[in-house]
Design an enzyme around this catalytic site. Structure first.
Site, PDB file in Angstrom:
ATOM      1  CB  SER A   1      31.507 -42.303  49.086  1.00 54.19           C
ATOM      2  OG  SER A   1      31.449 -41.961  50.466  1.00 54.19           O
ATOM      3  CE  LYS A   2      30.528 -50.855  51.693  1.00 56.04           C
ATOM      4  NZ  LYS A   2      30.906 -50.639  53.076  1.00 56.04           N
ATOM      5  NE  ARG A   3      34.796 -41.945  54.358  1.00 54.70           N
ATOM      6  CZ  ARG A   3      35.843 -41.166  54.212  1.00 54.70           C
ATOM      7  NH1 ARG A   3      37.022 -41.610  54.499  1.00 54.70           N
ATOM      8  NH2 ARG A   3      35.698 -39.927  53.775  1.00 54.70           N
TER       9      ARG A   3
ATOM     10  CG  ASP B   1      29.401 -48.099  55.196  1.00 54.77           C
ATOM     11  OD1 ASP B   1      28.367 -48.606  54.704  1.00 54.77           O
ATOM     12  OD2 ASP B   1      30.548 -48.493  54.938  1.00 54.77           O
TER      13      ASP B   1
END
Ligand code: GLU
Length: 510
Positions: free
Chosen positions: A264-266, A269
């Protein structure tokens, strides 16, 4: 055999995820390999999730990655329009056709009706609470209302949706080029909404109608769409289009680096790597996410990396240009299992492609960064610096980071090295070396090295013992590119000046 026509069909709901770029790539590779057509279709029927700028972003990301669109949004083509929001009437006609043939029906249920149904089923202990074979006859729709009532509701503008009437007790067979045969009972498929009350089609209807009308031969998309495939197959059957139904290939998921769960983007990040191809400024929050491009990845490196996230050539070869990928790619060689996303591998590809750039190309990156920092050097010097750093860089910006010392004199010296190695011998060798540099001729790496070794030997010191001190005195740092070459690039006067400054400013311990 039908001509290969593939489509990349993103929804403009935000930036393109890196997995979306892989989907586009695999479609593109098949299109190029077969002399087929690569189509870009924008699936923007979900008005609530529409994000301004997303479509332009997708187009730019594809272009940067070298994925050319032959037909669709952008170049246009004979099967347009290619933006689904502009094809409303086409979907309406097709929904009407399904109604006329008894494959779809109007449903007038309110949110409350639907909620009541779910509660009722829950209370009765039903496993799932779907609107379908088991429940449709208890609901407010054109299957249960008298025809006159249906007509009057439609005429008076009562809100409605059109639902697919899923056939009972049928085995739905999805032939997937990657997964083989996937069989589902139609009783597990609910009566999906095909047209929403706002007059827009849902994904399922629009996707099937467009794939048919645009004569798509292969649907290559992410695994998250596999559960939709049986609905699509049923729709092709209802329309009578099974003969020309596209072939499906559902790509494996991209997994977190630890292999547990979807990337995921999380995750990205948190782990400090990009998830989008290009910088993306979220129009709602104003937050900017760094893209692969801006982080310094070369498109050819990213493409090579993405190609291997799911596919492999079956040989040891890892480096593939786009042209080579086009030749080697085969859907049959895509695995079913999710692929772990390893950013180090992306960096490895980047190093490779960066190293194979010409010195001139490298130096242009360096010159631009130097200019931003307010420093001007000649192209010749920039090329020399780039060349000596070539094997040490992962990103173009490393040229500036690692090469800064060529331009700026050290402001401090690596203390770890000095605390251990800054002693009388070192000072004596450095001092004598600085004294002998004026007569080194030519002033190039080899003679500089010979002079240094000779100087140390004359003083009874092993060159290896003072080499690192010399490096720190000239560059400030404990490690870096070839030191003799670096001194050559720095030039005679600058090198002497740096060594002398260091001796002057660094007292001997004790
Ligand atoms: N619009 C869908 C998406 O955003 C397309 C899925 C498909 O390719 O069928 O991914």
């Amino acid at each position: 055999m039908k001509k290969t026509r593939v489509r990349f069909a993103p929804s403009p709901t935000g930036a393109l995820h890196i997995g979306g770029l892989r989907t586009a790539l695999y479609n593109y590779l098949l299109a190029r390999q077969t002399g087929g057509t690569m189509i870009l279709r924008i699936e923007d029927t979900d008005q609530g999730r529409f994000v301004p700028g997303a479509e332009a972003y997708i187009a730019e990301a594809l272009q940067w990655a070298g994925i050319q669109i032959d037909e669709g949004v952008g170049p246009g083509g004979p099967f347009g329009p290619y933006r689904q929001s502009e094809r409303r009437s086409i979907y309406q006609e097709h929904a009407q056709q399904l109604i006329n043939q008894g494959h779809a029906y109007y449903a007038f249920d309110s949110e409350d009706d639907l909620e009541a149904m779910r509660q009722r089923l829950k209370a009765a202990g039903a496993d799932d609470q779907q609107y379908g074979v088991g429940t449709r006859l208890q609901m407010v729709n054109s299957l249960t209302l008298p025809p006159a009532e249906v007509a009057s509701r439609l005429a008076s503008g009562t809100p409605y949706v059109i639902r697919f009437k899923v056939p009972e007790n049928k085995s739905v067979v999805v032939q997937d080029l990657i997964r083989g045969e996937v069989v589902v009972s139609s009783n597990q498929v609910d009566d999906k909404v095909l047209m929403k009350s706002d007059g827009m089609p849902t994904y399922h209807l629009a996707n099937v109608v467009d794939d048919h009308l645009m004569q798509i031969s292969h649907v290559i998309r992410g695994e998250e769409w596999l559960p939709s495939a049986p609905i699509h197959v049923l729709l092709y059957e209802a329309f009578g289009w099974t003969e020309t139904m596209p072939r499906f290939a559902h790509l494996p998921l991209l997994l977190k680096p630890d292999g547990h769960g979807k990337l995921s983007k999380r995750d990205a990040d948190q782990l400090g790597f990009p998830i989008f191809p290009l910088n993306w400024k979220d129009p709602r929050t104003g937050e900017v996410a760094t893209g692969y491009r801006e982080a310094g990845y070369l498109p050819e490196a990213l493409i090579n990396f993405l190609a291997f996230l799911g596919w492999n050539p079956g040989t040891e070869q890892e480096i593939f240009s786009m042209q080579e990928l086009v030749k080697a790619f085969a859907i049959e060689r895509i695995g079913k299992a999710g692929t772990r996303f390893d950013i180090h591998k992306a960096q490895w590809f980047n190093q490779h492609y960066l190293r194979s750039k010409s010195t001139q190309e490298l130096s242009h990156w360096l010159l631009a960064d130097l200019k931003n920092a307010g420093t001007i050097v000649s192209e010749e010097i920039a090329q020399q610096i780039s060349d000596v750093l070539r094997d040490r860089i992962t990103f173009p910006s490393d040229l500036f980071k690692l090469g800064r010392f060529f331009i700026e004199r050290p402001l401090e010296y690596d203390q770890q090295v000095f605390s251990k190695k800054w002693n009388k011998d070192a000072v004596a060798v450095l001092s004598a070396f600085a004294d002998s540099l004026p007569s080194v001729n030519p002033y190039t790496a080899e003679p500089i090295k010979a002079t240094f070794e000779q100087t140390a030997a004359n003083l009874g010191v092993k060159p290896g013992q003072v080499l690192q001190v010399l490096r720190v005195s000239v560059t400030g740092q404990a490690s870096g590119p070839d030191l003799m070459k670096s001194m050559e690039i720095l030039g005679r006067d600058e090198t002497i000046e740096r060594i002398r400054t260091c001796i002057r400013s660094t007292p001997l311990p004790g």
